[in-house]
Design a protein around this motif. Structure first.
Motif, mmCIF file in Angstrom:
data_model
loop_
_atom_site.group_PDB
_atom_site.id
_atom_site.type_symbol
_atom_site.label_atom_id
_atom_site.label_comp_id
_atom_site.label_asym_id
_atom_site.label_seq_id
_atom_site.Cartn_x
_atom_site.Cartn_y
_atom_site.Cartn_z
ATOM 1 N N ASP A 18 0.818 -1.211 0.000
ATOM 2 C CA ASP A 18 0.000 0.000 0.000
ATOM 3 C C ASP A 18 0.852 1.261 0.000
ATOM 4 O O ASP A 18 0.483 2.285 -0.588
ATOM 5 C CB ASP A 18 -0.937 0.015 1.204
ATOM 6 N N ASP A 19 2.025 1.189 0.691
ATOM 7 C CA ASP A 19 2.917 2.345 0.705
ATOM 8 C C ASP A 19 3.439 2.643 -0.701
ATOM 9 O O ASP A 19 3.479 3.793 -1.141
ATOM 10 C CB ASP A 19 4.101 2.100 1.642
ATOM 11 N N LEU A 20 3.846 1.592 -1.395
ATOM 12 C CA LEU A 20 4.362 1.783 -2.760
ATOM 13 C C LEU A 20 3.262 2.239 -3.705
ATOM 14 O O LEU A 20 3.503 3.030 -4.623
ATOM 15 C CB LEU A 20 4.981 0.479 -3.266
ATOM 16 N N ARG A 21 2.057 1.746 -3.479
ATOM 17 C CA ARG A 21 0.936 2.155 -4.325
ATOM 18 C C ARG A 21 0.672 3.651 -4.194
ATOM 19 O O ARG A 21 0.457 4.354 -5.185
ATOM 20 C CB ARG A 21 -0.307 1.352 -3.935
ATOM 21 N N ILE A 22 0.710 4.149 -2.958
ATOM 22 C CA ILE A 22 0.517 5.584 -2.738
ATOM 23 C C ILE A 22 1.652 6.375 -3.376
ATOM 24 O O ILE A 22 1.423 7.418 -4.014
ATOM 25 C CB ILE A 22 0.414 5.878 -1.238
ATOM 26 N N PHE A 23 2.873 5.892 -3.229
ATOM 27 C CA PHE A 23 4.014 6.565 -3.850
ATOM 28 C C PHE A 23 3.831 6.679 -5.359
ATOM 29 O O PHE A 23 4.044 7.749 -5.957
ATOM 30 C CB PHE A 23 5.299 5.795 -3.529
ATOM 31 N N LEU A 24 3.418 5.589 -6.004
ATOM 32 C CA LEU A 24 3.244 5.603 -7.458
ATOM 33 C C LEU A 24 2.097 6.528 -7.877
ATOM 34 O O LEU A 24 2.204 7.239 -8.884
ATOM 35 C CB LEU A 24 3.000 4.183 -7.972
ATOM 36 N N LEU A 25 1.016 6.514 -7.128
ATOM 37 C CA LEU A 25 -0.092 7.410 -7.447
ATOM 38 C C LEU A 25 0.337 8.872 -7.333
ATOM 39 O O LEU A 25 -0.017 9.707 -8.180
ATOM 40 C CB LEU A 25 -1.279 7.141 -6.527
ATOM 41 N N LEU A 26 1.086 9.197 -6.312
ATOM 42 C CA LEU A 26 1.574 10.564 -6.149
ATOM 43 C C LEU A 26 2.535 10.937 -7.272
ATOM 44 O O LEU A 26 2.500 12.068 -7.788
ATOM 45 C CB LEU A 26 2.257 10.718 -4.792
ATOM 46 N N ALA A 27 3.375 9.991 -7.668
ATOM 47 C CA ALA A 27 4.317 10.266 -8.758
ATOM 48 C C ALA A 27 3.578 10.496 -10.072
ATOM 49 O O ALA A 27 3.988 11.327 -10.891
ATOM 50 C CB ALA A 27 5.302 9.108 -8.896
ATOM 51 N N ARG A 28 2.480 9.773 -10.276
ATOM 52 C CA ARG A 28 1.739 9.886 -11.546
ATOM 53 C C ARG A 28 0.808 11.091 -11.573
ATOM 54 O O ARG A 28 0.619 11.701 -12.620
ATOM 55 C CB ARG A 28 0.948 8.602 -11.779
ATOM 56 N N THR A 29 0.210 11.419 -10.435
ATOM 57 C CA THR A 29 -0.766 12.510 -10.427
ATOM 58 C C THR A 29 -0.150 13.852 -10.057
ATOM 59 O O THR A 29 -0.615 14.893 -10.524
ATOM 60 C CB THR A 29 -1.898 12.210 -9.439
ATOM 61 N N GLY A 30 0.886 13.836 -9.224
ATOM 62 C CA GLY A 30 1.564 15.078 -8.862
ATOM 63 C C GLY A 30 0.903 15.884 -7.763
ATOM 64 O O GLY A 30 1.413 16.930 -7.372
ATOM 65 N N THR A 31 -0.230 15.404 -7.236
ATOM 66 C CA THR A 31 -0.890 16.138 -6.143
ATOM 67 C C THR A 31 -1.464 15.162 -5.133
ATOM 68 O O THR A 31 -1.869 14.053 -5.474
ATOM 69 C CB THR A 31 -2.039 17.033 -6.648
ATOM 70 N N LEU A 32 -1.535 15.609 -3.880
ATOM 71 C CA LEU A 32 -2.136 14.802 -2.828
ATOM 72 C C LEU A 32 -3.630 14.606 -3.075
ATOM 73 O O LEU A 32 -4.172 13.523 -2.845
ATOM 74 C CB LEU A 32 -1.920 15.473 -1.475
ATOM 75 N N THR A 33 -4.283 15.649 -3.580
ATOM 76 C CA THR A 33 -5.730 15.581 -3.778
ATOM 77 C C THR A 33 -6.087 14.540 -4.834
ATOM 78 O O THR A 33 -6.990 13.712 -4.640
ATOM 79 C CB THR A 33 -6.278 16.953 -4.201
ATOM 80 N N ALA A 34 -5.379 14.553 -5.976
ATOM 81 C CA ALA A 34 -5.679 13.606 -7.053
ATOM 82 C C ALA A 34 -5.406 12.173 -6.622
ATOM 83 O O ALA A 34 -6.177 11.256 -6.922
ATOM 84 C CB ALA A 34 -4.865 13.951 -8.303
ATOM 85 N N ALA A 35 -4.306 11.965 -5.901
ATOM 86 C CA ALA A 35 -3.998 10.613 -5.418
ATOM 87 C C ALA A 35 -5.043 10.151 -4.410
ATOM 88 O O ALA A 35 -5.465 8.990 -4.418
ATOM 89 C CB ALA A 35 -2.602 10.584 -4.794
#
Length: 312
Positions: A18-35
């Motif tokens: 789950d930690d890596l999943r959040i990291f990847l989502l943040l890397a792809r979206t660029g914002t906390l809100t979108a992730a």
């Protein structure tokens, strides 16, 4: 003399998927809100999880800027490794999911929202026939990624389906110009302004055709979905492009000409190769095929007569 030397054990960080999943989502979206929206949680939760991950690793993964999050050098180095873990986890889940022997368990289906009227009765029948299958349906114009397990099955209009998916082409999907019957009765169809597709929908083949053929014509407004186009054309004196399976079913609309060749695409039922033999998935694929094949004439724009008035 015996000398004892203290050995410092290397620090290891305990990471969860789950930690890596959040990291990847943040890397792809660029914002906390979108992730956070993608995860279905609050942005503060995503921020807390990111801070915990950086603390566990002892490294800063993102620079916080007014525009959003930017990967640090450490984050850039971590990203391809995390993506490989994601691919491996997805492959494992697909392999396990593909070994069931009876139609039970969860199946996630995605389809464009305008297809809802064509599918809803069939999906209700599917649930009655296979009560042990938990059918989760997302009707959205967003293209869910089958390889990332965002969905198991997709009904999708496309000129060419994704390389990492397999499926069957049900039918062609025809497009035509429409206006409300009231608008056409009040003035010539070619005098009506256009409603056009904007934002992400500007990449549609239908939008490209309009720009190539009618860019000099007056424009009333732009819309960002087929559903919005349907509502605007129905309620406003203008004309717009719709799939024939939407426009021809709308009693308040008049088709202004035959289907237009350029925007035509195919309608596909798609699945990831690792899931196509899973019984629950196979059952849904066959059920969708039967339901949509019965609608081929409507999808192809030959299901109802065409108004002879030209596009102008």
């Amino acid at each position: 003399m015996l000398h004892l030397q203290a050995c410092e054990a290397p620090m290891t960080a305990e990471l969860r998927w789950d930690d890596l999943r959040i990291f990847l989502l943040l890397a792809r979206t660029g914002t906390l809100t979108a992730a956070a929206e993608a995860l279905g949680v609050h942005a503060s939760t995503t921020h807390r999880r990111l801070s915990a991950l950086e603390a566990a690793l002892g490294a800063r993964l993102f620079d916080r800027t007014p525009a959003g999050l930017t990967l640090t050098a450490t984050g850039e180095a971590m990203r391809p490794l995390a993506a490989q873990v994601e691919d491996d986890v997805d492959a494992l889940l697909r392999a396990v999911s593909g070994r069931d022997q009876s139609p039970r368990g969860t199946v996630r289906l995605t389809a464009p929202e305008p297809l809802l009227p064509l599918l809803v009765d069939s999906l209700a029948t599917f649930r009655q026939r296979f009560p042990a299958v938990d059918l989760q349906v997302s009707f959205s114009d967003r293209f869910y990624d089958l390889s990332r397990r965002e969905a198991d099955v997709a009904v999708r209009p496309s000129a060419a389906p994704p390389e990492r998916a397999v499926g069957r082409r049900v039918s062609s999907v025809a497009w035509a110009a429409y206006a409300s019957a009231a608008s056409v009765g009040a003035q010539a169809a070619d005098a009506l302004p256009w409603a056009v597709y904007g934002d992400d929908m500007a990449r549609l083949a239908a939008a490209t055709w309009w720009h190539e053929s009618h860019s000099e014509d007056p424009v009333l407004m732009s819309v960002n979905s087929v559903s919005a186009m349907h509502r605007v054309v129905s309620c406003t004196p203008c004309r717009g492009l719709l799939p024939c399976f939407v426009g021809d079913r709308a009693a308040e609309l008049t088709r202004l000409g035959p289907p237009i060749a350029a925007p035509e695409s195919g309608l596909w039922i798609l699945v990831h190769p690792d899931l196509r033999r899973a019984t629950r998935v196979r059952s849904l694929l066959d059920h969708l095929w039967d339901a949509l094949v019965a609608q081929r004439r409507l999808l192809a724009g030959t299901g109802q007569p065409t108004d002879p008035r030209a596009l102008g």
